[in-house]
Motif scaffolding. Sequence first.
Motif: not given
Length: 192
Positions: A27-47
């Motif tokens: 649908f949108s590569p730009k939205l996919a980049r944002a989702v991937r960024r959110d997925m990477r940020r999901s580990g920020d609390e653990i780190i």
Amino acid sequence: MPRGNVTPQVALDTSSVRVRFERIREFSPKLARAVRRDMRRSGDEIIAEQRAELAGPLPRGVTVARQRTARWRNAKTGKWHTRKLNVYEAADVKRAGRGRGLRKAISGSLRTRVVISEKRTGVSIRTTNAKKNGATFWQSKRFRHPTFGDRERMQYQAGQPYFWAPAFRGADRMARRIDVALDEALASISDT
């Protein structure tokens, strides 16, 4: 605390994650980049928890208190053998404030890794250059190292298992955040 070669698993339905992410990407590569960024940020609390543990007080030192004799029997020959094993105890150590930045290097190398491909899908918390910055041996219960670079004088030190405890505690929260990020992106697609 886990023993052996056990790693924390983020419980994701990998095929579902891959299918949902592909729909978002189509649908949108730009939205996919944002989702991937959110997925990477999901580990920020653990780190953050791992970094707080690394920034805390140093572990106590370890010394060889005594040796004990262990006996074992060779299954093939039936002969009994003995060998000496070290018994370790915690000990106070002098803190001269001459650190070389070991814990700071480990803390700086913590990353959340997201892989979404046809063959592999997963999210994990990792350290970059783990052998070089000391993350592999700092994770252990105890380790030996040269005293001020002198290989003749080896010193025992207690490790600080910083990595696994926060990762095991936070794996479920991380999986929920990833599912929420994917679901929100899919909801935004269906709204348009």
